[in-house]
Design an enzyme around this catalytic site. Structure first.
Site, PDB file in Angstrom:
ATOM      1  N   ARG A 265       0.851  -1.199   0.000  1.00 23.90           N
ATOM      2  CA  ARG A 265       0.000   0.000   0.000  1.00 23.90           C
ATOM      3  C   ARG A 265       0.880   1.240   0.000  1.00 23.90           C
ATOM      4  O   ARG A 265       1.927   1.274   0.653  1.00 23.90           O
ATOM      5  CB  ARG A 265      -0.906   0.035   1.231  1.00 23.90           C
ATOM      6  N   ARG A 280       3.623   1.543   9.856  1.00 18.69           N
ATOM      7  CA  ARG A 280       3.006   2.006   8.610  1.00 18.69           C
ATOM      8  C   ARG A 280       4.020   1.884   7.477  1.00 18.69           C
ATOM      9  O   ARG A 280       4.808   2.795   7.231  1.00 18.69           O
ATOM     10  CB  ARG A 280       2.534   3.452   8.771  1.00 18.69           C
ATOM     11  N   GLU A 352      -4.035   0.073  16.203  1.00 14.41           N
ATOM     12  CA  GLU A 352      -4.781  -0.940  15.459  1.00 14.41           C
ATOM     13  C   GLU A 352      -3.867  -2.060  14.967  1.00 14.41           C
ATOM     14  O   GLU A 352      -2.795  -1.809  14.424  1.00 14.41           O
ATOM     15  CB  GLU A 352      -5.467  -0.288  14.251  1.00 14.41           C
ATOM     16  N   SER A 355      -8.593  -5.242  11.798  1.00 19.99           N
ATOM     17  CA  SER A 355      -9.890  -4.623  11.525  1.00 19.99           C
ATOM     18  C   SER A 355     -10.804  -5.712  11.007  1.00 19.99           C
ATOM     19  O   SER A 355     -10.522  -6.324   9.974  1.00 19.99           O
ATOM     20  CB  SER A 355      -9.725  -3.503  10.488  1.00 19.99           C
ATOM     21  N   ARG A 394       3.030  -5.445  12.954  1.00 18.97           N
ATOM     22  CA  ARG A 394       2.544  -4.774  14.159  1.00 18.97           C
ATOM     23  C   ARG A 394       2.565  -5.711  15.361  1.00 18.97           C
ATOM     24  O   ARG A 394       2.764  -5.276  16.495  1.00 18.97           O
ATOM     25  CB  ARG A 394       1.144  -4.206  13.915  1.00 18.97           C
TER      26      ARG A 394
END
Length: 426
Positions: A265, A280, A352, A355, A394
């Site tokens: 991404r 990120r 986070e 999700s 993460r």
């Protein structure tokens, strides 16, 4: 994709639900174009019916002995030719209007579900529960990137050399720990009933459109220059699209899949945030959970999926909290969503790590994924659900922070030790 019939017959309801989200959405262009298309469709149907009637009349008259050059026959044929010319003009107009309607439908997000909390932003999200406060480290800890560099298992400088910023290189035990986490997550989820899939990491435009990444998130995706192929942003895309354009039987449902893929991404709009570490990145590993289920069991299947993701954090003894997203913070395709946020002590906050979304029939409509009940006419759209089980980088970041020891080492979570040849300490 939203149901055009629902928009046509209940525009006020659809508009009210869309207004619960952040952003402005106007249904009038869709309604106007759809009305034009339906008008052309009705005109075309009438003309086609008259054309068929003319054909029958000509046949009957000629069968009864009327000559082909009879004025009445010639007039009917002339009328038929005019109708055919008109139809040849109407068909592309109708096709163009249909394409315009579909293009606008693809830009509309899903409708928030009945039980989704109302709210305008993440500040209105609802904390459902917390777990693992007793496992929070009592000492001040180094940020995970500093700890990783100190241990020699993480290097961003060399990754930048071979790629650019927002990439990371894992070395030695760091690479082994990443691999161990992937295998551990897959093992746990397959034991929970998910069938593992190793899908292609390159996907086509139709696949991204079906799951809602296109057209909205095109700028955040990496596209191959010479092919209709993109780097997958998440395993949700290839796994859900395995069933695109399929008609399943009700007995085949539910379908559970888990899949490891690297994810790619651009993280557009997030520059300046989390520029260091594993939070990120443009490339990261993830284990994804995907479900295709009967609409009647959709809500319960969603709760179970959340529990499956939470089970990984509990097994690793990583403190986390579960957040129910409000209507203003929902992702584009979700009707209802829970975020799992893991505790990162260096920043004294939760971040986070998963999700878990219920899309209802939103993706199934875009991908034309249906099922048929035995003994019933017609088909229904399945409901699709997915969630991270978990984001691997993460998870590693959380381990490097929550498992730091006073002597400067990092303890290996007990459930991972067998995946690292019994190693107990990094």
């Amino acid at each position: 994709m939203l149901d055009l019939k629902l928009i046509r017959e209940n525009p006020d309801f659809v508009q009210e639900r869309l207004n619960r989200r952040t952003g402005e959405y106007d249904l009038q262009p869709i309604l106007q174009l759809d009305e034009q298309r339906r008008g052309l469709e009705a005109e075309r149907s009438q003309l086609q019916a008259r054309s068929n009637e003319i054909g029958k009349l000509v046949g009957q008259k000629m069968k009864s002995g009327t000559q082909p050059n009879d004025p009445e026959i010639l007039a009917l044929k002339e009328e038929g030719n005019q109708i055919k010319a008109t139809l040849s003009d109407l068909e592309p107009q109708e096709k163009d209007l249909r394409a315009q309607v579909e293009a606008l439908l693809l830009t509309l997000p899903n409708l928030p579900g009945d039980s989704t909390p109302l709210g305008k932003s993440e500040a209105d999200n609802v904390e459902v529960r917390r777990w693992g406060d007793e496992y929070k480290p009592p000492l001040e800890v180094l940020p995970h990137w500093e700890m990783g560099e100190k241990l020699g298992i993480l290097n961003t400088e060399r990754a930048t050399k071979v790629a650019q910023t927002r990439f990371v290189l894992l070395l030695g035990t760091g690479a082994a720990l990443e691999r161990a986490l992937i295998q551990f997550m897959l093992d746990r989820q397959t034991h929970a009933g998910y069938v593992e899939v190793l899908p292609p990491f390159l996907i086509n435009t139709q696949s991204l459109t079906a799951t809602g990444q296109l057209p909205k998130f095109g700028e955040e995706s990496f596209k191959c220059r010479d092919d209709d192929l993109w780097l997958t942003p998440t395993a949700e895309v290839p796994v859900t699209n395995l069933y695109r354009d399929d008609i399943l039987t009700a007995e085949q449902l539910p379908i559970y899949h888990c899949a490891y893929t690297p994810c790619f991404r651009r993280e557009a709009g997030s520059y300046g945030r989390d520029t260091r570490g594993l939070i990120r990145l443009h490339q990261f590993n993830k284990v994804e959970l995907v479900k295709l289920v009967h609409p009647n069991t959709s809500e319960q299947e969603h709760q179970t999926l959340v529990q499956n993701a939470e089970a990984i954090l509990q097994a690793l003894k990583l403190p986390y909290r579960t957040i129910e997203l409000c209507s203003g913070d929902l992702g584009f395709g979700a009707a209802k969503c829970y975020d799992l946020e893991v505790w990162l002590p260096s920043s004294n906050t939760y971040r986070e790590i998963s999700s878990c979304s219920n899309f209802g029939d939103f993706q199934a409509r875009r991908g034309n994924i249906r099922f048929k009940e035995a003994g019933q006419k017609g088909t229904q759209f399945v409901h699709t659900l997915n969630g991270s089980g978990l984001a691997v980088g993460r998870t590693m970041a959380a381990i490097l922070e929550n498992y730091q020891q006073p002597d400067g080492t990092v303890q290996v979570p007990e459930v991972l030790q067998s995946y690292l040849d019994g190693r107990m300490v990094l």
